[in-house]
Design a protein around this motif. Structure first.
Motif, PDB file in Angstrom:
ATOM      1  N   ALA A   1      -1.603   7.453   2.359  1.00 24.02           N
ATOM      2  CA  ALA A   1      -2.530   8.425   1.779  1.00 24.02           C
ATOM      3  C   ALA A   1      -1.871   9.800   1.753  1.00 24.02           C
ATOM      4  O   ALA A   1      -1.423  10.301   2.781  1.00 24.02           O
ATOM      5  CB  ALA A   1      -3.823   8.476   2.585  1.00 24.02           C
TER       6      ALA A   1
ATOM      7  N   ASN B   1      -3.272  12.592   1.136  1.00 29.18           N
ATOM      8  CA  ASN B   1      -4.148  13.644   1.644  1.00 29.18           C
ATOM      9  C   ASN B   1      -4.544  13.423   3.102  1.00 29.18           C
ATOM     10  O   ASN B   1      -5.590  13.864   3.548  1.00 29.18           O
ATOM     11  CB  ASN B   1      -5.394  13.777   0.756  1.00 29.18           C
ATOM     12  CG  ASN B   1      -6.210  12.504   0.711  1.00 29.18           C
ATOM     13  OD1 ASN B   1      -5.733  11.435   1.070  1.00 29.18           O
ATOM     14  ND2 ASN B   1      -7.448  12.606   0.259  1.00 29.18           N
ATOM     15  N   GLN B   2      -3.685  12.721   3.838  1.00 33.76           N
ATOM     16  CA  GLN B   2      -3.937  12.452   5.255  1.00 33.76           C
ATOM     17  C   GLN B   2      -2.751  12.966   6.062  1.00 33.76           C
ATOM     18  O   GLN B   2      -1.636  12.480   5.894  1.00 33.76           O
ATOM     19  CB  GLN B   2      -4.128  10.958   5.483  1.00 33.76           C
ATOM     20  CG  GLN B   2      -4.453  10.580   6.898  1.00 33.76           C
ATOM     21  CD  GLN B   2      -4.770   9.099   7.003  1.00 33.76           C
ATOM     22  OE1 GLN B   2      -5.163   8.466   6.031  1.00 33.76           O
ATOM     23  NE2 GLN B   2      -4.569   8.545   8.178  1.00 33.76           N
TER      24      GLN B   2
ATOM     25  N   SER C   1       0.856  -1.179   0.000  1.00 28.97           N
ATOM     26  CA  SER C   1       0.000   0.000   0.000  1.00 28.97           C
ATOM     27  C   SER C   1       0.892   1.230   0.000  1.00 28.97           C
ATOM     28  O   SER C   1       2.073   1.157   0.323  1.00 28.97           O
ATOM     29  CB  SER C   1      -0.934   0.013   1.209  1.00 28.97           C
ATOM     30  OG  SER C   1      -0.192   0.103   2.415  1.00 28.97           O
TER      31      SER C   1
ATOM     32  N   GLN D   1      -3.908  12.301  11.923  1.00 29.53           N
ATOM     33  CA  GLN D   1      -5.294  12.153  11.480  1.00 29.53           C
ATOM     34  C   GLN D   1      -5.587  10.682  11.200  1.00 29.53           C
ATOM     35  O   GLN D   1      -4.741   9.965  10.662  1.00 29.53           O
ATOM     36  CB  GLN D   1      -5.555  12.913  10.185  1.00 29.53           C
ATOM     37  CG  GLN D   1      -5.657  14.400  10.341  1.00 29.53           C
ATOM     38  CD  GLN D   1      -6.071  15.031   9.024  1.00 29.53           C
ATOM     39  OE1 GLN D   1      -5.441  14.777   7.995  1.00 29.53           O
ATOM     40  NE2 GLN D   1      -7.116  15.829   9.054  1.00 29.53           N
ATOM     41  N   ALA D   2      -6.801  10.256  11.533  1.00 26.27           N
ATOM     42  CA  ALA D   2      -7.203   8.886  11.295  1.00 26.27           C
ATOM     43  C   ALA D   2      -7.696   8.653   9.877  1.00 26.27           C
ATOM     44  O   ALA D   2      -7.646   7.534   9.385  1.00 26.27           O
ATOM     45  CB  ALA D   2      -8.289   8.481  12.284  1.00 26.27           C
ATOM     46  N   TYR D   3      -8.159   9.716   9.216  1.00 23.44           N
ATOM     47  CA  TYR D   3      -8.743   9.563   7.893  1.00 23.44           C
ATOM     48  C   TYR D   3      -8.238  10.664   6.963  1.00 23.44           C
ATOM     49  O   TYR D   3      -7.924  11.757   7.410  1.00 23.44           O
ATOM     50  CB  TYR D   3     -10.279   9.622   7.962  1.00 23.44           C
ATOM     51  CG  TYR D   3     -10.842   8.510   8.813  1.00 23.44           C
ATOM     52  CD1 TYR D   3     -11.007   7.229   8.293  1.00 23.44           C
ATOM     53  CD2 TYR D   3     -11.172   8.732  10.137  1.00 23.44           C
ATOM     54  CE1 TYR D   3     -11.490   6.204   9.072  1.00 23.44           C
ATOM     55  CE2 TYR D   3     -11.653   7.708  10.938  1.00 23.44           C
ATOM     56  CZ  TYR D   3     -11.810   6.453  10.389  1.00 23.44           C
ATOM     57  OH  TYR D   3     -12.288   5.425  11.165  1.00 23.44           O
ATOM     58  N   PRO D   4      -8.229  10.377   5.646  1.00 20.86           N
ATOM     59  CA  PRO D   4      -7.810  11.393   4.677  1.00 20.86           C
ATOM     60  C   PRO D   4      -8.782  12.591   4.667  1.00 20.86           C
ATOM     61  O   PRO D   4      -9.958  12.445   4.979  1.00 20.86           O
ATOM     62  CB  PRO D   4      -7.861  10.672   3.333  1.00 20.86           C
ATOM     63  CG  PRO D   4      -7.845   9.222   3.664  1.00 20.86           C
ATOM     64  CD  PRO D   4      -8.497   9.083   5.003  1.00 20.86           C
ATOM     65  N   GLN D   5      -8.249  13.745   4.289  1.00 23.34           N
ATOM     66  CA  GLN D   5      -9.065  14.949   4.133  1.00 23.34           C
ATOM     67  C   GLN D   5      -9.952  14.779   2.901  1.00 23.34           C
ATOM     68  O   GLN D   5      -9.514  14.267   1.881  1.00 23.34           O
ATOM     69  CB  GLN D   5      -8.170  16.181   3.951  1.00 23.34           C
ATOM     70  CG  GLN D   5      -7.347  16.531   5.161  1.00 23.34           C
ATOM     71  CD  GLN D   5      -8.216  17.048   6.294  1.00 23.34           C
ATOM     72  OE1 GLN D   5      -9.179  17.769   6.070  1.00 23.34           O
ATOM     73  NE2 GLN D   5      -7.875  16.664   7.511  1.00 23.34           N
ATOM     74  N   GLN D   6     -11.169  15.233   2.991  1.00 22.52           N
ATOM     75  CA  GLN D   6     -12.088  15.209   1.852  1.00 22.52           C
ATOM     76  C   GLN D   6     -11.903  16.468   1.020  1.00 22.52           C
ATOM     77  O   GLN D   6     -11.723  17.550   1.569  1.00 22.52           O
ATOM     78  CB  GLN D   6     -13.534  15.101   2.329  1.00 22.52           C
ATOM     79  CG  GLN D   6     -13.805  13.820   3.102  1.00 22.52           C
ATOM     80  CD  GLN D   6     -13.564  12.567   2.274  1.00 22.52           C
ATOM     81  OE1 GLN D   6     -14.009  12.473   1.141  1.00 22.52           O
ATOM     82  NE2 GLN D   6     -12.828  11.618   2.816  1.00 22.52           N
TER      83      GLN D   6
END
Length: 140
Positions: free
Chosen positions: A127, A129-130, A124, A134-139
């Motif tokens: 990301a 954009n993360q 993998s 942060q636990a999740y990528p930015q939208q």
């Protein structure tokens, strides 16, 4: 050589064969079985069986030339005749006339036969954009 050194040696063997585009040596790292599998970073890179894995490597070889695998963070867990490697690395490539560096994260499952053989490799990319923390990528 310790068991961990034997397992790390398979990583070096993989890198050497991949950079040399030596498909026979690369396939020798894997168990001689149609149960081997690879999940790559590409959307279509879900491979089961020797033919599918070999085809993926040959496609990779046709698209780019790797010159170095720069190993970074790693953890190896060993339980009897099985092991799991978690490792991050940077692959140095020449792709479409440019030298690029691709950060990759791998999980590798191995089994001890007369040597350590790979059963599965998952790759993998972090990301982009993360942000750290942060636990999740930015939208978007």
């Amino acid at each position: 050589m310790t068991v961990e050194q034997e397992i790390r040696s398979t990583l070096e063997d993989y890198a050497k064969a991949y950079c040399a585009k030596d498909i026979d040596s690369l396939m020798h790292i894997f168990e001689d079985s149609d149960d081997i599998s690879i999940i790559g970073t590409g959307a279509d890179e879900l491979c089961i069986g020797r033919d599918s894995v070999k085809e993926l490597f040959l496609r990779n070889f046709a698209e780019a030339t790797a010159s170095e695998f720069e190993w970074q963070w790693s953890k190896i867990n060993i339980s009897n005749d099985y092991a799991v490697v978690a490792i991050s690395l940077i692959i140095h490539l020449e792709y479409q006339g440019s030298k690029i560096e691709i950060p990759i994260r791998w999980s590798v499952a191995l089994r001890k036969t007369d040597r350590w053989v790979w059963l599965h490799r998952h790759a993998s990319s972090p990301a982009s954009n993360q942000d750290d923390g942060q636990a999740y990528p930015q939208q978007a």
